[in-house]
Design an enzyme around this catalytic site. Sequence first.
Site, mmCIF file in Angstrom:
data_model
loop_
_atom_site.group_PDB
_atom_site.id
_atom_site.type_symbol
_atom_site.label_atom_id
_atom_site.label_comp_id
_atom_site.label_asym_id
_atom_site.label_seq_id
_atom_site.Cartn_x
_atom_site.Cartn_y
_atom_site.Cartn_z
ATOM 1 N N ASP A 53 -22.505 48.454 44.617
ATOM 2 C CA ASP A 53 -22.074 47.223 43.966
ATOM 3 C C ASP A 53 -21.387 46.310 44.971
ATOM 4 O O ASP A 53 -20.328 46.638 45.502
ATOM 5 C CB ASP A 53 -21.106 47.564 42.823
ATOM 6 C CG ASP A 53 -20.617 46.338 42.077
ATOM 7 O OD1 ASP A 53 -21.201 46.009 41.041
ATOM 8 O OD2 ASP A 53 -19.636 45.708 42.535
ATOM 9 N N TYR A 58 -17.682 38.823 48.234
ATOM 10 C CA TYR A 58 -17.136 39.870 49.108
ATOM 11 C C TYR A 58 -17.451 39.600 50.576
ATOM 12 O O TYR A 58 -16.774 40.129 51.456
ATOM 13 C CB TYR A 58 -17.705 41.248 48.748
ATOM 14 C CG TYR A 58 -17.378 41.767 47.380
ATOM 15 C CD1 TYR A 58 -16.468 41.130 46.539
ATOM 16 C CD2 TYR A 58 -18.002 42.917 46.899
ATOM 17 C CE1 TYR A 58 -16.198 41.624 45.283
ATOM 18 C CE2 TYR A 58 -17.736 43.423 45.638
ATOM 19 C CZ TYR A 58 -16.838 42.766 44.835
ATOM 20 O OH TYR A 58 -16.573 43.266 43.578
ATOM 21 N N LYS A 83 -23.302 39.816 42.811
ATOM 22 C CA LYS A 83 -22.700 38.924 41.810
ATOM 23 C C LYS A 83 -22.744 37.485 42.287
ATOM 24 O O LYS A 83 -22.464 37.204 43.453
ATOM 25 C CB LYS A 83 -21.240 39.335 41.546
ATOM 26 C CG LYS A 83 -21.063 40.804 41.228
ATOM 27 C CD LYS A 83 -19.591 41.145 41.030
ATOM 28 C CE LYS A 83 -19.381 42.643 40.996
ATOM 29 N NZ LYS A 83 -19.502 43.268 42.323
ATOM 30 N N HIS A 113 -19.834 36.528 38.473
ATOM 31 C CA HIS A 113 -18.648 37.276 38.900
ATOM 32 C C HIS A 113 -17.428 37.009 38.018
ATOM 33 O O HIS A 113 -16.623 37.915 37.768
ATOM 34 C CB HIS A 113 -18.333 36.924 40.356
ATOM 35 C CG HIS A 113 -17.568 37.967 41.082
ATOM 36 N ND1 HIS A 113 -17.570 38.094 42.442
ATOM 37 C CD2 HIS A 113 -16.761 38.953 40.651
ATOM 38 C CE1 HIS A 113 -16.807 39.089 42.821
ATOM 39 N NE2 HIS A 113 -16.290 39.630 41.746
ATOM 40 N N ARG A 238 -12.808 61.039 50.390
ATOM 41 C CA ARG A 238 -12.512 60.518 49.055
ATOM 42 C C ARG A 238 -13.781 60.031 48.373
ATOM 43 O O ARG A 238 -13.918 60.154 47.146
ATOM 44 C CB ARG A 238 -11.489 59.382 49.150
ATOM 45 C CG ARG A 238 -10.105 59.885 49.551
ATOM 46 C CD ARG A 238 -9.100 58.771 49.641
ATOM 47 N NE ARG A 238 -7.875 59.218 50.295
ATOM 48 C CZ ARG A 238 -7.030 58.419 50.921
ATOM 49 N NH1 ARG A 238 -7.289 57.121 50.994
ATOM 50 N NH2 ARG A 238 -5.936 58.893 51.482
#
Length: 276
Positions: A53, A58, A83, A113, A238
């Site tokens: 995504d 961004y 987006k 967005h 992670r």
Amino acid sequence: MAAGTVTADGRARVLGDGNQIPLLGFGVWQVDDGPECEDAVRSALELGYRHIDTAQAYGNEGSVGRAVAASGVPREEVFITTKFNPAREDAEREAERSLERLGVDHVDLYIIHWPQGGPTWAWDGMQRAKERGYARSIGVSNFSAQEIDEVLAVADTPPVVNQVQFSPFEYRRRLLEHCEERGIAIEAYSPLGTGRHLGDERVARIAERVGRTPAQVLLRWCLERDLIVLPKSTHRERIDENAQIFDFTLSDEDLAALDALDTTGGTDKARESKWW
């Protein structure tokens, strides 16, 4: 398979237009364009993620595209979302530009967005982007229940997702119910509260009881609510940890305890305050 149905393996959901979306996605918000983003996406794909995504705002679509291309994973196996930045004028034209940056001939999901300028003005361009084959599915992000209904009132092709901040602490129950009733799936961004929810003692107690990490418990709660969930990390360990959420379940008691952490009053709003 009916819209809203989760697939037998529990890893994907059928959207309102019949397309399937992996329930676990990998988000790259606030990941710098360049090696950091490429490494994170490459790690996610190596560790089994099949849903990435990104967004025009961004500034890292190019890195996402390079990482997908270099991964060796066939393009048809990777669900890519981007987006539309509503500070721009034309969603169709910006979709073309996104495809150029991503180095692909279509995205799997293209969403507005945020509802800057009102919820409906960009929808025609979104529909044109879909008609041109730039996007297989279209949707929205950060839209309230009222804004969803305003889009539906003018849409020839309805949105199939609404991506919003969602977690046990932001359990927007009325928004979830409103969207589900209209065949719109909720995608949960910031499901870990950008890390701030991980230290909550109530989450930690549940995590200890089920033998998982707090992050895994918070992400599993989203799956138990049939949400699409978009954790983000730049640390490989992670990223791996966040993917290990399909081999356990939460009890009704644990789900109820997590539900009770909500601080929004079960709102039908997508945000407590605007950032735009």
